[in-house]
Write a protein that holds these residues in place. Structure first.
Motif, PDB file in Angstrom:
ATOM      1  N   ARG A  46       9.506  92.683  67.830  1.00  0.00           N
ATOM      2  CA  ARG A  46      10.167  93.627  68.727  1.00  0.00           C
ATOM      3  C   ARG A  46      10.492  94.954  68.022  1.00  0.00           C
ATOM      4  N   GLY A  47      10.916  94.844  66.776  1.00  0.00           N
ATOM      5  CA  GLY A  47      11.281  96.046  66.034  1.00  0.00           C
ATOM      6  C   GLY A  47      10.108  96.995  65.896  1.00  0.00           C
ATOM      7  N   ILE A  48       8.950  96.438  65.491  1.00  0.00           N
ATOM      8  CA  ILE A  48       7.757  97.276  65.318  1.00  0.00           C
ATOM      9  C   ILE A  48       7.354  97.899  66.647  1.00  0.00           C
ATOM     10  N   ILE A  49       7.442  97.078  67.726  1.00  0.00           N
ATOM     11  CA  ILE A  49       7.060  97.583  69.050  1.00  0.00           C
ATOM     12  C   ILE A  49       7.951  98.753  69.447  1.00  0.00           C
ATOM     13  N   ASN A  50       9.271  98.594  69.235  1.00  0.00           N
ATOM     14  CA  ASN A  50      10.197  99.660  69.631  1.00  0.00           C
ATOM     15  C   ASN A  50       9.998 100.932  68.828  1.00  0.00           C
ATOM     16  N   ASP A  51       9.452 100.804  67.616  1.00  0.00           N
ATOM     17  CA  ASP A  51       9.145 102.003  66.829  1.00  0.00           C
ATOM     18  C   ASP A  51       7.847 102.647  67.276  1.00  0.00           C
ATOM     19  N   ARG A  52       6.845 101.790  67.472  1.00  0.00           N
ATOM     20  CA  ARG A  52       5.485 102.284  67.627  1.00  0.00           C
ATOM     21  C   ARG A  52       5.212 102.831  69.034  1.00  0.00           C
ATOM     22  N   VAL A  53       5.739 102.173  70.071  1.00  0.00           N
ATOM     23  CA  VAL A  53       5.382 102.554  71.441  1.00  0.00           C
ATOM     24  C   VAL A  53       5.816 103.992  71.767  1.00  0.00           C
ATOM     25  N   PRO A  54       7.077 104.395  71.478  1.00  0.00           N
ATOM     26  CA  PRO A  54       7.460 105.792  71.773  1.00  0.00           C
ATOM     27  C   PRO A  54       6.597 106.783  71.010  1.00  0.00           C
ATOM     28  N   GLU A  55       6.220 106.402  69.794  1.00  0.00           N
ATOM     29  CA  GLU A  55       5.399 107.285  68.970  1.00  0.00           C
ATOM     30  C   GLU A  55       4.047 107.546  69.647  1.00  0.00           C
ATOM     31  N   VAL A  56       3.421 106.454  70.116  1.00  0.00           N
ATOM     32  CA  VAL A  56       2.094 106.611  70.713  1.00  0.00           C
ATOM     33  C   VAL A  56       2.204 107.272  72.092  1.00  0.00           C
ATOM     34  N   LEU A  57       3.304 107.032  72.798  1.00  0.00           N
ATOM     35  CA  LEU A  57       3.496 107.701  74.087  1.00  0.00           C
ATOM     36  C   LEU A  57       3.643 109.206  73.887  1.00  0.00           C
ATOM     37  N   LYS A  58       4.216 109.585  72.756  1.00  0.00           N
ATOM     38  CA  LYS A  58       4.345 111.010  72.446  1.00  0.00           C
ATOM     39  C   LYS A  58       2.957 111.602  72.169  1.00  0.00           C
ATOM     40  N   THR A  59       2.130 110.857  71.459  1.00  0.00           N
ATOM     41  CA  THR A  59       0.774 111.318  71.161  1.00  0.00           C
ATOM     42  C   THR A  59       0.002 111.631  72.434  1.00  0.00           C
ATOM     43  N   VAL A  60       0.162 110.761  73.469  1.00  0.00           N
ATOM     44  CA  VAL A  60      -0.596 110.997  74.701  1.00  0.00           C
ATOM     45  C   VAL A  60       0.174 111.890  75.673  1.00  0.00           C
ATOM     46  N   GLY A  61       1.330 112.361  75.265  1.00  0.00           N
ATOM     47  CA  GLY A  61       2.067 113.313  76.094  1.00  0.00           C
ATOM     48  C   GLY A  61       2.827 112.688  77.238  1.00  0.00           C
ATOM     49  N   LEU A  62       3.429 111.540  77.020  1.00  0.00           N
ATOM     50  CA  LEU A  62       4.183 110.883  78.081  1.00  0.00           C
ATOM     51  C   LEU A  62       5.632 110.646  77.696  1.00  0.00           C
ATOM     52  N   GLU A  63       6.181 111.428  76.731  1.00  0.00           N
ATOM     53  CA  GLU A  63       7.555 111.154  76.345  1.00  0.00           C
ATOM     54  C   GLU A  63       8.485 111.411  77.532  1.00  0.00           C
ATOM     55  N   GLY A  64       9.485 110.534  77.669  1.00  0.00           N
ATOM     56  CA  GLY A  64      10.425 110.659  78.783  1.00  0.00           C
ATOM     57  C   GLY A  64      10.008 109.897  80.026  1.00  0.00           C
ATOM     58  N   LYS A  65       8.801 109.306  80.010  1.00  0.00           N
ATOM     59  CA  LYS A  65       8.365 108.574  81.217  1.00  0.00           C
ATOM     60  C   LYS A  65       8.235 107.081  80.942  1.00  0.00           C
ATOM     61  N   GLU A  66       8.920 106.617  79.894  1.00  0.00           N
ATOM     62  CA  GLU A  66       8.788 105.226  79.476  1.00  0.00           C
ATOM     63  C   GLU A  66       9.099 104.232  80.585  1.00  0.00           C
ATOM     64  N   ASN A  67      10.086 104.575  81.435  1.00  0.00           N
ATOM     65  CA  ASN A  67      10.563 103.576  82.387  1.00  0.00           C
ATOM     66  C   ASN A  67       9.962 103.700  83.777  1.00  0.00           C
ATOM     67  N   ARG A  68       8.944 104.574  83.898  1.00  0.00           N
ATOM     68  CA  ARG A  68       8.276 104.685  85.190  1.00  0.00           C
ATOM     69  C   ARG A  68       7.344 103.497  85.387  1.00  0.00           C
ATOM     70  N   LEU A  69       7.129 103.178  86.674  1.00  0.00           N
ATOM     71  CA  LEU A  69       6.111 102.168  86.991  1.00  0.00           C
ATOM     72  C   LEU A  69       4.798 102.891  87.280  1.00  0.00           C
ATOM     73  N   PRO A  70       3.662 102.222  87.090  1.00  0.00           N
ATOM     74  CA  PRO A  70       2.366 102.895  87.252  1.00  0.00           C
ATOM     75  C   PRO A  70       2.216 103.639  88.585  1.00  0.00           C
ATOM     76  N   HIS A  71       2.721 103.050  89.700  1.00  0.00           N
ATOM     77  CA  HIS A  71       2.502 103.734  90.972  1.00  0.00           C
ATOM     78  C   HIS A  71       3.347 105.000  91.108  1.00  0.00           C
ATOM     79  N   GLU A  72       4.259 105.206  90.184  1.00  0.00           N
ATOM     80  CA  GLU A  72       5.059 106.439  90.215  1.00  0.00           C
ATOM     81  C   GLU A  72       4.420 107.557  89.390  1.00  0.00           C
ATOM     82  N   LEU A  73       3.228 107.275  88.839  1.00  0.00           N
ATOM     83  CA  LEU A  73       2.575 108.250  87.972  1.00  0.00           C
ATOM     84  C   LEU A  73       1.340 108.817  88.651  1.00  0.00           C
ATOM     85  N   SER A  74       0.942 110.020  88.227  1.00  0.00           N
ATOM     86  CA  SER A  74      -0.323 110.576  88.704  1.00  0.00           C
ATOM     87  C   SER A  74      -1.474 109.872  87.991  1.00  0.00           C
ATOM     88  N   GLY A  75      -2.690 110.097  88.515  1.00  0.00           N
ATOM     89  CA  GLY A  75      -3.858 109.464  87.907  1.00  0.00           C
ATOM     90  C   GLY A  75      -4.007 109.809  86.436  1.00  0.00           C
TER      91      GLY A  75
END
Lengths: 264, 305
Positions: A112-141
């Motif tokens: 869990r510790g590694i996941i909590n470190d790594r996931v925000p990091e990679v979400l930042k790489t793809v430009g999705l910071e701040g949208k961690e808690n959205r569900l897929p249908h709430e996102l654009s394509g």
């Protein structure tokens, strides 16, 4: 990183092979477009790399290993080294953005510790910071595809295979996705992208491998979607920037035959 | 982490397939209960065999006044001389090794036994001691060797007939054996049902979770992580079914056999509850095995890695 050694794949003996003695080599850190019409063998190529299919003849090497020699219980290890992105995103609809990306780490037993470190990091790489808690249908394509890319690269694979990742997206969004893929490529990941999107190929000016009816029609560095003829010459003396250096695996006769077919 | 993940997957799978899981539980319950019933029946048979076979004897009935049709009785009731010959034969080296003990039962002894056995029946008053034959009661070392005694004595003058009392019990054991065979056949059919049903449940479960498993394969989850939740789903359902069957077996032993039958028929040896409980681990293991078989069948086909 990926090497095909006269690979033939036959699904049904009555029809022509999906791939017909294809030989090529993709080096570590390269960015390669795989182009060609539907049925040209692009998807078969990707499936062979993943060992979803086995070559009928010839050998497929991934990271120096002949995939035919990888025992079934070690196939998961091969796949951990390869990230995959699809046209239809394939997100889990009941999991949040964070959950979808974390899923790829949970199932291979990351803590869990590694996941909590790594996931925000990679979400930042793809430009999705701040949208961690959205569900897929709430996102654009485009955002959904970014989640899919984040999931594909969260375990730091050496190779990223993308099967028409921009197929469902508009040109502007596609360009954003390409920037993300390029960024991942800059970080050292080999990217192989099958696509129909000529704008993107022309924009990126990367290596292009064109397949037609299961054979390599051309293999050029810094190329365009439609080839600048003359395309392939075994000696490469036509002055047009071609990929002759990369054609070492293609025999002279085959190249000549292809050149003839192309109208030379 | 991985364990928690697998447990979570199992939980969501069970919830999603609740009706199928319930039917798996019920079918395993019924099939394993039939297995348990057959098991108890066989235990009861061997219990009764052990109890009765120790007591039963070979009876060598001697000719009486009732004009027996046997050729060896042609000369009328047994004489003291003939009786002495039979006694000598019982002690002879040819027969002696097979005999554990023997006693002579006179007509008066026979009458006493008869009175005891039928003390509540009016038939007692209609029978007198000279209507009952005198006999030698022979206990054998090995009750299966009855034939030797029969062959030796049946043609001897003064012997009316040789009867193995065991044969009087055989019809009863045969009925019980048939009943347990029927229970086993039913159990077999239900087990086939259970295996197919578990296979279908796992298939449905795999189908409804194909997105997840597809992604798991792609990101390189091991075969264990992908398949174990499905296998364990089947195993958990089957074990719950086996546990219910065990409870039913216990209830039958406790309330029907010990509480009712044993009270009613005090002179019959019935199995005890603790004997019936020997079946419980067998049923549980059987449940696990049949869940294992069906999930192995299904996963190979529907959940390739």
């Amino acid at each position: 990183m990926i090497r095909f050694d006269s690979v033939t794949k036959v699904y049904d003996r009555k029809t022509r092979p999906a791939l017909d003695s294809v030989s090529l080599e993709i080096d570590r850190g390269e960015f390669v477009f795989l182009v060609g019409s539907s049925g040209s063998g692009k998807s078969t190529f990707l499936r062979l790399v993943l060992k979803e299919e086995l070559a009928t003849r010839g050998a497929v090497y991934v990271a120096g290993q002949n995939v035919a020699n990888i025992s079934s219980w070690r196939v998961p290890k091969l796949r951990r080294g390869i990230g995959v992105v699809f046209q239809d995103f394939r997100l889990l609809p009941n999991k949040t953005v964070f959950g979808n990306v974390a899923f790829a780490m949970q199932v291979i037993g990351r803590s869990r510790g590694i996941i909590n470190d790594r996931v925000p990091e990679v979400l930042k790489t793809v430009g999705l910071e701040g949208k961690e808690n959205r569900l897929p249908h709430e996102l654009s394509g485009g955002e959904q595809q970014r989640v899919a890319i984040a999931r594909a690269v969260v375990n730091n694979p050496g190779i990223l295979l993308a099967d028409e990742p921009t197929g469902n997206l508009d040109p502007t969004t596609s360009l954003g996705i390409m920037k993300v893929l390029d960024k991942i490529n800059q970080n050292g990941t080999t990217v192989v992208m099958a696509t129909h999107d000529d704008d993107i190929v022309n924009e990126m000016r990367k290596r292009v491998i064109e397949l037609r009816n299961g054979v390599i029609l051309r293999d050029e560095a810094k190329a365009l979607y439609t080839s600048m003829l003359p395309v392939v010459r075994a000696n490469g003396d036509d002055g047009v920037p071609t990929a002759t250096g990369r054609m070492r695996a293609v025999s002279g006769e085959r190249a000549d035959a292809l050149a003839k077919e192309a109208g030379l | 982490m991985r364990l928690a993940f697998i447990l979570g997957e199992i939980g969501s799978g069970l919830r999603r397939n609740l009706s199928m899981v319930t039917s798996v539980i019920l079918v395993t319950f019924v099939s394993l209960f039939f297995v348990g019933a057959a098991g108890m029946m066989q235990m009861q048979i061997s219990q009764m065999k052990g109890y009765w076979y120790d007591k039963v004897q070979v009876a060598v009935f001697l000719c009486g006044d009732n004009n027996s049709p046997a050729a060896s009785c042609a000369s009328g009731p047994v004489t003291a001389e003939q009786q002495a010959t039979i006694t000598t034969m019982l002690e002879s080296p040819a027969v002696k090794p097979y005999i554990e003990s023997w006693t002579y039962e006179s007509q008066e002894d026979a009458m006493t036994h008869f009175r005891e056995q039928f003390k509540n029946s009016p038939i007692v008053d209609a029978v007198s001691s000279d209507q009952l034959p005198s006999s030698f009661r022979v206990s054998l070392v090995d009750p299966e060797k009855y034939r030797i005694i029969a062959e030796t004595f049946s043609a001897v003058p003064g012997v009316d007939s040789v009867i193995d009392q065991r044969q009087l019990l055989e019809p009863m054991f045969e009925i019980m054996n048939n009943a347990s065979a029927v229970a086993l056949v039913l159990a077999g059919l239900m087990i086939i049902c259970a295996i197919l049903l578990i296979a279908t449940t796992i298939r449905l479960s795999a189908f409804s979770r194909r997105r997840e498993t597809g992604i798991m394969r792609l990101v390189g989850a091991s075969k264990t992580v992908i398949q174990l939740p499905f296998v364990l789903e089947g195993v958990i359902a089957a074990v719950i079914g086996a546990a219910l069957a065990s409870v039913a077996v216990w209830a039958v032993a406790q309330f029907f056999i010990v509480g009712y039958l044993a009270e009613r028929f005090r002179d019959v040896a019935f199995i005890s509850v603790s004997q019936a409980l020997v079946l419980v681990p067998i049923l549980i293991v059987l449940g696990i095995v049949l869940a294992g078989i069906s999930s192995a069948m299904t996963l190979r086909k529907y959940l390739k890695v």
